[in-house]
Design a protein around this motif. Structure first.
Motif, mmCIF file in Angstrom:
data_model
loop_
_atom_site.group_PDB
_atom_site.id
_atom_site.type_symbol
_atom_site.label_atom_id
_atom_site.label_comp_id
_atom_site.label_asym_id
_atom_site.label_seq_id
_atom_site.Cartn_x
_atom_site.Cartn_y
_atom_site.Cartn_z
ATOM 1 N N VAL A 174 0.867 -1.179 0.000
ATOM 2 C CA VAL A 174 0.000 0.000 0.000
ATOM 3 C C VAL A 174 0.902 1.226 0.000
ATOM 4 O O VAL A 174 1.827 1.333 0.810
ATOM 5 C CB VAL A 174 -0.914 0.010 1.241
ATOM 6 N N ILE A 175 0.646 2.140 -0.924
ATOM 7 C CA ILE A 175 1.462 3.358 -1.050
ATOM 8 C C ILE A 175 0.604 4.555 -0.667
ATOM 9 O O ILE A 175 -0.521 4.711 -1.156
ATOM 10 C CB ILE A 175 1.976 3.524 -2.498
ATOM 11 N N GLY A 176 1.149 5.384 0.217
ATOM 12 C CA GLY A 176 0.402 6.548 0.681
ATOM 13 C C GLY A 176 1.286 7.757 0.880
ATOM 14 O O GLY A 176 2.512 7.691 0.729
ATOM 15 N N SER A 177 0.663 8.838 1.257
ATOM 16 C CA SER A 177 1.353 10.128 1.391
ATOM 17 C C SER A 177 1.937 10.302 2.785
ATOM 18 O O SER A 177 1.381 9.812 3.773
ATOM 19 C CB SER A 177 0.367 11.261 1.098
ATOM 20 N N VAL A 178 3.058 11.036 2.858
ATOM 21 C CA VAL A 178 3.613 11.411 4.162
ATOM 22 C C VAL A 178 2.782 12.523 4.780
ATOM 23 O O VAL A 178 2.871 12.780 5.982
ATOM 24 C CB VAL A 178 5.086 11.870 4.029
ATOM 25 N N VAL A 179 1.957 13.199 3.962
ATOM 26 C CA VAL A 179 1.120 14.302 4.464
ATOM 27 C C VAL A 179 0.068 13.749 5.414
ATOM 28 O O VAL A 179 -0.197 14.323 6.475
ATOM 29 C CB VAL A 179 0.453 15.042 3.288
ATOM 30 N N ARG A 180 -0.560 12.616 5.021
ATOM 31 C CA ARG A 180 -1.590 11.994 5.856
ATOM 32 C C ARG A 180 -1.297 10.497 5.948
ATOM 33 O O ARG A 180 -1.905 9.715 5.218
ATOM 34 C CB ARG A 180 -2.976 12.220 5.255
ATOM 35 N N PRO A 181 -0.380 10.072 6.809
ATOM 36 C CA PRO A 181 -0.081 8.637 6.907
ATOM 37 C C PRO A 181 -1.323 7.845 7.288
ATOM 38 O O PRO A 181 -1.995 8.160 8.274
ATOM 39 C CB PRO A 181 0.991 8.569 8.000
ATOM 40 N N ALA A 182 -1.616 6.816 6.516
ATOM 41 C CA ALA A 182 -2.830 6.029 6.749
ATOM 42 C C ALA A 182 -2.646 4.986 7.830
ATOM 43 O O ALA A 182 -3.615 4.584 8.482
ATOM 44 C CB ALA A 182 -3.259 5.363 5.439
ATOM 45 N N ILE A 236 0.829 8.597 -8.896
ATOM 46 C CA ILE A 236 1.781 9.015 -7.869
ATOM 47 C C ILE A 236 1.497 10.451 -7.412
ATOM 48 O O ILE A 236 1.534 10.751 -6.208
ATOM 49 C CB ILE A 236 3.217 8.882 -8.405
ATOM 50 N N ALA A 237 1.189 11.326 -8.354
ATOM 51 C CA ALA A 237 0.901 12.726 -8.002
ATOM 52 C C ALA A 237 -0.307 12.818 -7.088
ATOM 53 O O ALA A 237 -0.324 13.593 -6.113
ATOM 54 C CB ALA A 237 0.675 13.537 -9.279
ATOM 55 N N LEU A 238 -1.345 12.043 -7.378
ATOM 56 C CA LEU A 238 -2.565 12.061 -6.563
ATOM 57 C C LEU A 238 -2.288 11.533 -5.159
ATOM 58 O O LEU A 238 -2.741 12.115 -4.161
ATOM 59 C CB LEU A 238 -3.639 11.217 -7.243
ATOM 60 N N VAL A 239 -1.524 10.446 -5.076
ATOM 61 C CA VAL A 239 -1.215 9.848 -3.771
ATOM 62 C C VAL A 239 -0.358 10.792 -2.941
ATOM 63 O O VAL A 239 -0.551 10.920 -1.724
ATOM 64 C CB VAL A 239 -0.523 8.482 -3.960
ATOM 65 N N LYS A 240 0.563 11.474 -3.573
ATOM 66 C CA LYS A 240 1.418 12.431 -2.846
ATOM 67 C C LYS A 240 0.586 13.508 -2.159
ATOM 68 O O LYS A 240 0.953 13.999 -1.081
ATOM 69 C CB LYS A 240 2.408 13.086 -3.804
ATOM 70 N N GLN A 241 -0.518 13.896 -2.760
ATOM 71 C CA GLN A 241 -1.372 14.934 -2.185
ATOM 72 C C GLN A 241 -2.244 14.412 -1.050
ATOM 73 O O GLN A 241 -2.984 15.181 -0.421
ATOM 74 C CB GLN A 241 -2.266 15.532 -3.273
ATOM 75 N N ALA A 252 8.362 0.442 -8.072
ATOM 76 C CA ALA A 252 7.791 1.435 -8.990
ATOM 77 C C ALA A 252 7.862 2.849 -8.424
ATOM 78 O O ALA A 252 7.773 3.823 -9.180
ATOM 79 C CB ALA A 252 6.334 1.082 -9.306
ATOM 80 N N VAL A 253 8.025 2.963 -7.108
ATOM 81 C CA VAL A 253 8.077 4.290 -6.481
ATOM 82 C C VAL A 253 9.331 4.405 -5.606
ATOM 83 O O VAL A 253 9.345 5.142 -4.628
ATOM 84 C CB VAL A 253 6.804 4.571 -5.644
ATOM 85 N N ARG A 254 10.385 3.675 -5.975
ATOM 86 C CA ARG A 254 11.597 3.662 -5.163
ATOM 87 C C ARG A 254 12.175 5.056 -4.977
ATOM 88 O O ARG A 254 12.599 5.423 -3.874
ATOM 89 C CB ARG A 254 12.638 2.738 -5.823
ATOM 90 N N ALA A 255 12.187 5.876 -6.041
ATOM 91 C CA ALA A 255 12.758 7.228 -5.926
ATOM 92 C C ALA A 255 11.973 8.060 -4.920
ATOM 93 O O ALA A 255 12.554 8.797 -4.106
ATOM 94 C CB ALA A 255 12.763 7.911 -7.294
ATOM 95 N N GLU A 256 10.636 7.949 -4.946
ATOM 96 C CA GLU A 256 9.807 8.731 -4.018
ATOM 97 C C GLU A 256 9.947 8.226 -2.582
ATOM 98 O O GLU A 256 9.955 9.027 -1.630
ATOM 99 C CB GLU A 256 8.342 8.663 -4.459
ATOM 100 N N THR A 261 8.956 11.234 0.103
ATOM 101 C CA THR A 261 7.699 11.878 -0.311
ATOM 102 C C THR A 261 6.527 10.901 -0.349
ATOM 103 O O THR A 261 5.383 11.319 -0.502
ATOM 104 C CB THR A 261 7.853 12.530 -1.699
ATOM 105 N N LEU A 262 6.803 9.618 -0.216
ATOM 106 C CA LEU A 262 5.761 8.606 -0.133
ATOM 107 C C LEU A 262 6.113 7.599 0.959
ATOM 108 O O LEU A 262 7.284 7.458 1.334
ATOM 109 C CB LEU A 262 5.600 7.864 -1.468
ATOM 110 N N LEU A 263 5.107 6.900 1.449
ATOM 111 C CA LEU A 263 5.286 5.846 2.432
ATOM 112 C C LEU A 263 4.750 4.539 1.860
ATOM 113 O O LEU A 263 3.872 4.544 0.986
ATOM 114 C CB LEU A 263 4.536 6.183 3.728
ATOM 115 N N ALA A 264 5.262 3.414 2.365
ATOM 116 C CA ALA A 264 4.820 2.110 1.876
ATOM 117 C C ALA A 264 4.571 1.176 3.046
ATOM 118 O O ALA A 264 5.330 1.173 4.030
ATOM 119 C CB ALA A 264 5.870 1.517 0.944
ATOM 120 N N TRP A 265 3.491 0.402 2.919
ATOM 121 C CA TRP A 265 3.156 -0.620 3.908
ATOM 122 C C TRP A 265 2.907 -1.929 3.150
ATOM 123 O O TRP A 265 1.952 -2.026 2.364
ATOM 124 C CB TRP A 265 1.886 -0.246 4.681
#
Length: 316
Positions: A174-182, A236-241, A252-256, A261-265
């Motif tokens: 699951v990939i999510g934003s650091v702005v609102r960690p799920a 990715i842009a939507l998830v970042k927000q 697929a999102v290793r750079a982020e 800028t992204l979190l993964a679970w």
């Protein structure tokens, strides 16, 4: 069937294999750029020479007989052996040359395009490399119609005319934003925990979407699918927000993830993984051999993928 092979030439075997792969003489005719009547005559002569029927002709194409299946199985080995012999002999004359068109999905393309280009530039300077991006169903169709020499797929297709090799697997997260960690950091998230969380996934034609939905159905979970994007960058842009979560391989999102800028679970209980399968099509004139292509893709995957992908294993 092996006792008859010496009376055939490789051209006949390649044409036979393309017909088996395409499912019809007319489709194979377009791929091989050979007139359909000439191709039909070739197969009739081959059947007469062997004294067996290789195809059941139907109004919708052709189906292999038991003898045809046996010839197809042996032809895969024989053509590969001939290509390998030719490659070894050509190696005395210099660096392998030719062209290769490889199909990658958007997620695996982010991971492999650079390693592939780097390896080709370094070790195969006379090889022209083409990368075609598409979703798994599209890549399979392009392989079957001769537009691709090889592709990375996520399942072994039923058509035995493609040579497939499982080289590892990718865990999905699951990939999510650091702005609102799920979820709390480091958690393994069961698919049931996504209930009530808005999601952005690819459209239903994408193999990854189908895999996630099967996993959710098995767990009897209804996903809150708010967006359907076939663009990885838009997802990715939507998830970042913080507008939605998504499910992707972390590669697929290793750079982020590295940039914070992204979190993964990781998806857990049970885990969700997809296999990585190298599929190669019958060789086109001018293309490098299937074995060379497989080796090129295998090394690119192993150099780019995390260690848990493990050693390559045969998938048929």
């Amino acid at each position: 069937m092996r006792c008859y092979i010496s009376t055939m030439d490789l051209r006949q075997l390649r044409h036979f294999r393309q017909i088996a792969l395409s499912g019809s003489i007319s489709a194979a005719s377009g791929t091989l750029r050979i007139a359909q009547p000439a191709l039909s005559r070739q197969m009739q002569m081959l059947e007469q020479e062997l004294g067996v029927t290789l195809f059941h002709r139907t109004g919708r194409g052709v189906l292999l007989t038991a003898a045809g299946e046996a010839l197809l199985t042996d032809s895969l080995t024989l053509i590969d052996e001939a290509e390998e012999l030719g490659r070894r002999i050509r190696a005395f004359g210099g660096i392998p040359a030719g062209e290769a068109t490889i199909g990658l999905s958007p997620t695996i393309g982010r991971l492999l395009t650079l390693p592939l280009a780097t390896r080709v530039r370094r070790d195969f300077p006379n090889l022209k490399l083409r990368i075609a991006e598409g979703f798994s169903g599209t890549l399979l169709e392009w392989l079957q119609t001769g537009r691709l020499d090889a592709a990375i797929l996520y399942h072994s297709p039923a058509n035995s005319a493609l040579r497939c090799e499982k080289v590892g697997q990718e865990p999905l997260s699951v990939i999510g934003s650091v702005v609102r960690p799920a979820f709390p950091p480091g958690d393994h998230v069961p698919i049931s925990a996504l209930k009530g969380h808005p999601l952005v996934l690819s459209t239903p034609a994408h193999g990854l979407r189908q895999m996630v939905e099967r996993h959710a159905a098995t767990a009897d979970v209804k996903l809150d699918l708010l967006f359907e994007f076939d663009s990885l960058d838009a997802t990715i842009a939507l998830v970042k927000q913080g507008m939605a979560l998504t499910i992707l391989p972390e590669s697929a999102v290793r750079a982020e993830l590295d940039a914070g800028t992204l979190l993964a679970w990781p998806v857990g209980s049970p885990s969700l993984v997809r296999p990585l399968i190298i599929a190669t099509a019958p060789q086109r004139p001018g293309a490098i051999s299937a074995r060379e292509l497989s080796a090129l893709l295998r090394e690119a995957i192993m150099s780019a993928a995390p260690p848990e992908n493990g050693k390559s294993t045969s998938a048929g």
